[in-house]
Scaffold this active site. Sequence first.
Site, PDB file in Angstrom:
ATOM      1  N   ASP A  74       0.829  -1.208   0.000  1.00 46.74           N
ATOM      2  CA  ASP A  74       0.000   0.000   0.000  1.00 46.74           C
ATOM      3  C   ASP A  74       0.866   1.261   0.000  1.00 46.74           C
ATOM      4  O   ASP A  74       1.967   1.263   0.555  1.00 46.74           O
ATOM      5  CB  ASP A  74      -0.899  -0.030   1.257  1.00 46.74           C
ATOM      6  CG  ASP A  74      -2.090   0.890   1.115  1.00 46.74           C
ATOM      7  OD1 ASP A  74      -2.291   1.464   0.031  1.00 46.74           O
ATOM      8  OD2 ASP A  74      -2.838   1.034   2.104  1.00 46.74           O
ATOM      9  N   HIS A 115       2.713   3.106  -8.984  1.00 49.32           N
ATOM     10  CA  HIS A 115       2.506   1.672  -9.240  1.00 49.32           C
ATOM     11  C   HIS A 115       3.713   1.073  -9.972  1.00 49.32           C
ATOM     12  O   HIS A 115       4.113  -0.052  -9.714  1.00 49.32           O
ATOM     13  CB  HIS A 115       1.232   1.445 -10.052  1.00 49.32           C
ATOM     14  CG  HIS A 115      -0.009   1.852  -9.319  1.00 49.32           C
ATOM     15  ND1 HIS A 115      -0.215   1.561  -7.986  1.00 49.32           N
ATOM     16  CD2 HIS A 115      -1.115   2.534  -9.724  1.00 49.32           C
ATOM     17  CE1 HIS A 115      -1.392   2.045  -7.612  1.00 49.32           C
ATOM     18  NE2 HIS A 115      -1.950   2.642  -8.640  1.00 49.32           N
ATOM     19  N   LEU A 157      11.453 -19.873  -4.174  1.00 49.18           N
ATOM     20  CA  LEU A 157      10.345 -19.106  -3.582  1.00 49.18           C
ATOM     21  C   LEU A 157       9.124 -19.065  -4.516  1.00 49.18           C
ATOM     22  O   LEU A 157       9.268 -18.936  -5.731  1.00 49.18           O
ATOM     23  CB  LEU A 157      10.824 -17.681  -3.308  1.00 49.18           C
ATOM     24  CG  LEU A 157       9.806 -16.686  -2.747  1.00 49.18           C
ATOM     25  CD1 LEU A 157      10.470 -15.790  -1.702  1.00 49.18           C
ATOM     26  CD2 LEU A 157       9.195 -15.816  -3.830  1.00 49.18           C
TER      27      LEU A 157
END
Length: 249
Positions: free
Chosen positions: A25, A42, A136
């Site tokens: 956020d 973004h 991962l």
Amino acid sequence: MFSFRKKEKSEMPLQVPKHIGIIMDGNGRWAKKRMQPRVFGHKAGMEALQNVTIAAKEMGVQVLTVYAFSTENWSRPEKEVKFIMNLPVEFYERYVPELHRNNVKIQMIGDVAKLPKETLEALNKAQDLTRLNTGLILNFALNYGGRAEIVQAVKNITKDVLDAKFSPEDINEDVIANYLYTNSLSRILRDPDLVIRTSGELRLSNFLPWQSAYSELYFTDILWPDFDENALNAAIVAYNRRNRRFGGV
Ligand code: FPP
């Protein structure tokens, strides 16, 4: 004679959470502070995600679930939604090759069938390319909403009960977990050990409500594009100070 000294907690090796959830956020505020349009944030957020993913992999994190787009985010201005929906296309071209070299496996959760065609195509390509990787797992929550996930699970469980696959008495927490999007993760990895939210907001916003029942929560004022390896390390240090009891004593 040698002196025997009990190891200080700070000298102990850090216990790395197996699964970390991140609510990324603050992109818009980050851009505003720089007098740039929100979408600039973004873009920077995507760069931060790349760096944090590689740092997490190096620390030994096994799953990183990132909240990239919620079911509520469609209400943003059309231009912004369009921009975010194009990020996976850029992500595939610019960032996935490095993740692939790092043995990262890309997956997604959410109602992804409703994403625009090009967005889904790019994500599918990333998923296919990295399918056999064993490092991962970078798990994108896209068009994800935790309550919608539970509603969908209830519908599917009901269907299977009506089809006599099992009876209502057989329904338990494991059964429900098997019907959630996170069923693609192995059982020990499904629930995040740690959920991080950046930018100072103190809520979970419909992110993994079932799976985070026992997660440690970590909130930081850092805006997502500024979140880096050091910030991740600080979150893991804080996690190590917690005493996870899972309802026990
Ligand atoms: C929240 O910040 C951020 C988002 C809704 C988008 C997050 C997306 C990324 C970080 C890129 C993900 C990468 C791919 C490949 C999908 P905000 O816009 O709500 O910030 P604000 O609260 O400051 O307005």
